[in-house]
Write a protein that holds these residues in place. Structure first.
Motif, PDB file in Angstrom:
ATOM      1  N   ARG A   1       8.859  -8.749  -4.383  1.00  0.00           N
ATOM      2  CA  ARG A   1       7.652  -9.056  -5.159  1.00  0.00           C
ATOM      3  C   ARG A   1       7.803 -10.359  -5.948  1.00  0.00           C
ATOM      4  O   ARG A   1       6.860 -11.149  -6.023  1.00  0.00           O
ATOM      5  CB  ARG A   1       7.313  -7.902  -6.119  1.00  0.00           C
ATOM      6  CG  ARG A   1       6.848  -6.653  -5.399  1.00  0.00           C
ATOM      7  CD  ARG A   1       5.589  -6.974  -4.627  1.00  0.00           C
ATOM      8  NE  ARG A   1       5.026  -5.807  -3.980  1.00  0.00           N
ATOM      9  CZ  ARG A   1       4.680  -5.782  -2.702  1.00  0.00           C
ATOM     10  NH1 ARG A   1       4.873  -6.832  -1.937  1.00  0.00           N
ATOM     11  NH2 ARG A   1       4.128  -4.719  -2.178  1.00  0.00           N
TER      12      ARG A   1
ATOM     13  N   GLU B   1      -0.075  -7.294 -12.647  1.00  0.00           N
ATOM     14  CA  GLU B   1      -0.264  -7.876 -11.313  1.00  0.00           C
ATOM     15  C   GLU B   1       0.452  -7.046 -10.252  1.00  0.00           C
ATOM     16  O   GLU B   1      -0.094  -6.786  -9.178  1.00  0.00           O
ATOM     17  CB  GLU B   1       0.230  -9.326 -11.288  1.00  0.00           C
ATOM     18  CG  GLU B   1      -0.152 -10.040 -10.021  1.00  0.00           C
ATOM     19  CD  GLU B   1       0.042 -11.540 -10.077  1.00  0.00           C
ATOM     20  OE1 GLU B   1       0.144 -12.140  -8.988  1.00  0.00           O
ATOM     21  OE2 GLU B   1       0.091 -12.120 -11.167  1.00  0.00           O
TER      22      GLU B   1
ATOM     23  N   MET C   1      -1.509  -3.982  -9.466  1.00  0.00           N
ATOM     24  CA  MET C   1      -2.687  -4.259  -8.636  1.00  0.00           C
ATOM     25  C   MET C   1      -2.320  -4.479  -7.177  1.00  0.00           C
ATOM     26  O   MET C   1      -3.014  -3.976  -6.287  1.00  0.00           O
ATOM     27  CB  MET C   1      -3.453  -5.474  -9.168  1.00  0.00           C
ATOM     28  CG  MET C   1      -4.173  -5.194 -10.457  1.00  0.00           C
ATOM     29  SD  MET C   1      -5.263  -6.543 -10.995  1.00  0.00           S
ATOM     30  CE  MET C   1      -4.101  -7.817 -11.385  1.00  0.00           C
ATOM     31  N   VAL C   2      -1.238  -5.192  -6.892  1.00  0.00           N
ATOM     32  CA  VAL C   2      -0.907  -5.503  -5.496  1.00  0.00           C
ATOM     33  C   VAL C   2      -0.311  -4.314  -4.755  1.00  0.00           C
ATOM     34  O   VAL C   2      -0.293  -4.305  -3.534  1.00  0.00           O
ATOM     35  CB  VAL C   2       0.037  -6.731  -5.374  1.00  0.00           C
ATOM     36  CG1 VAL C   2      -0.622  -7.964  -5.938  1.00  0.00           C
ATOM     37  CG2 VAL C   2       1.392  -6.481  -5.974  1.00  0.00           C
ATOM     38  N   GLU C   3       0.126  -3.288  -5.470  1.00  0.00           N
ATOM     39  CA  GLU C   3       0.696  -2.100  -4.811  1.00  0.00           C
ATOM     40  C   GLU C   3      -0.377  -1.235  -4.179  1.00  0.00           C
ATOM     41  O   GLU C   3      -0.073  -0.400  -3.339  1.00  0.00           O
ATOM     42  CB  GLU C   3       1.536  -1.278  -5.782  1.00  0.00           C
ATOM     43  CG  GLU C   3       2.887  -1.863  -6.054  1.00  0.00           C
ATOM     44  CD  GLU C   3       3.708  -2.139  -4.804  1.00  0.00           C
ATOM     45  OE1 GLU C   3       3.808  -1.257  -3.922  1.00  0.00           O
ATOM     46  OE2 GLU C   3       4.258  -3.243  -4.715  1.00  0.00           O
ATOM     47  N   ASN C   4      -1.623  -1.392  -4.597  1.00  0.00           N
ATOM     48  CA  ASN C   4      -2.736  -0.601  -4.047  1.00  0.00           C
ATOM     49  C   ASN C   4      -2.478   0.901  -4.134  1.00  0.00           C
ATOM     50  O   ASN C   4      -2.842   1.662  -3.241  1.00  0.00           O
ATOM     51  CB  ASN C   4      -3.019  -0.978  -2.587  1.00  0.00           C
ATOM     52  CG  ASN C   4      -3.653  -2.333  -2.472  1.00  0.00           C
ATOM     53  OD1 ASN C   4      -4.397  -2.751  -3.353  1.00  0.00           O
ATOM     54  ND2 ASN C   4      -3.359  -3.030  -1.388  1.00  0.00           N
ATOM     55  N   SER C   5      -1.827   1.334  -5.194  1.00  0.00           N
ATOM     56  CA  SER C   5      -1.623   2.772  -5.386  1.00  0.00           C
ATOM     57  C   SER C   5      -2.679   3.276  -6.369  1.00  0.00           C
ATOM     58  O   SER C   5      -3.361   2.491  -7.014  1.00  0.00           O
ATOM     59  CB  SER C   5      -0.209   3.047  -5.909  1.00  0.00           C
ATOM     60  OG  SER C   5      -0.035   2.425  -7.158  1.00  0.00           O
ATOM     61  N   GLU C   6      -2.835   4.578  -6.441  1.00  0.00           N
ATOM     62  CA  GLU C   6      -3.830   5.145  -7.339  1.00  0.00           C
ATOM     63  C   GLU C   6      -3.517   4.772  -8.768  1.00  0.00           C
ATOM     64  O   GLU C   6      -4.324   4.593  -9.589  1.00  0.00           O
ATOM     65  CB  GLU C   6      -3.871   6.665  -7.185  1.00  0.00           C
ATOM     66  CG  GLU C   6      -4.486   7.070  -5.860  1.00  0.00           C
ATOM     67  CD  GLU C   6      -4.576   8.585  -5.752  1.00  0.00           C
ATOM     68  OE1 GLU C   6      -4.660   9.263  -6.792  1.00  0.00           O
ATOM     69  OE2 GLU C   6      -4.570   9.073  -4.625  1.00  0.00           O
TER      70      GLU C   6
END
Length: 105
Positions: free
Chosen positions: A44, A97, A100-105
């Motif tokens: 990351r 940030e 947000m980029v992990e796209n997890s709940e």
């Protein structure tokens, strides 16, 4: 979303200003990332261009008390032989940030 309270936020003077930080391992656990921590954080940092001593810093265990450094930069507890983990301390902005980029709940 109330689970964010479980991630401890600390405020410290950093480069002459007060900033808020979180422990990267706590964020990693909260996000439920499915791969190894050290691989995840290094990937990351590289992928999103985070800057050491601006977006994050690395904290090492204290030397002494039977701890010694290896040539590969790892810190070993001489009594137990255990490798002590390198800790990443993230600015709150970097943590947001990453979340947000992990796209997890």
């Amino acid at each position: 979303m109330n689970d964010l309270i479980n991630i401890k936020v600390i405020q410290k003077d950093f480069n002459g200003e007060k900033k808020r930080f979180v422990n990267a391992r706590e964020l990693y656990k909260w996000l439920g990332v499915g791969r190894d921590f050290s691989t995840w954080i290094k990937d990351r940092i590289d992928k999103y261009g985070f800057v050491e001593d601006l977006d994050y810093f690395i904290a090492f265990p204290q030397f002494g008390d039977g701890q010694k450094a290896q040539s590969k930069g790892k810190i070993i507890n001489a009594k137990t032989g255990q490798i002590l983990p390198k800790e990443y301390v993230l600015s709150v902005d970097m943590a947001k940030e990453l979340a947000m980029v992990e796209n997890s709940e």
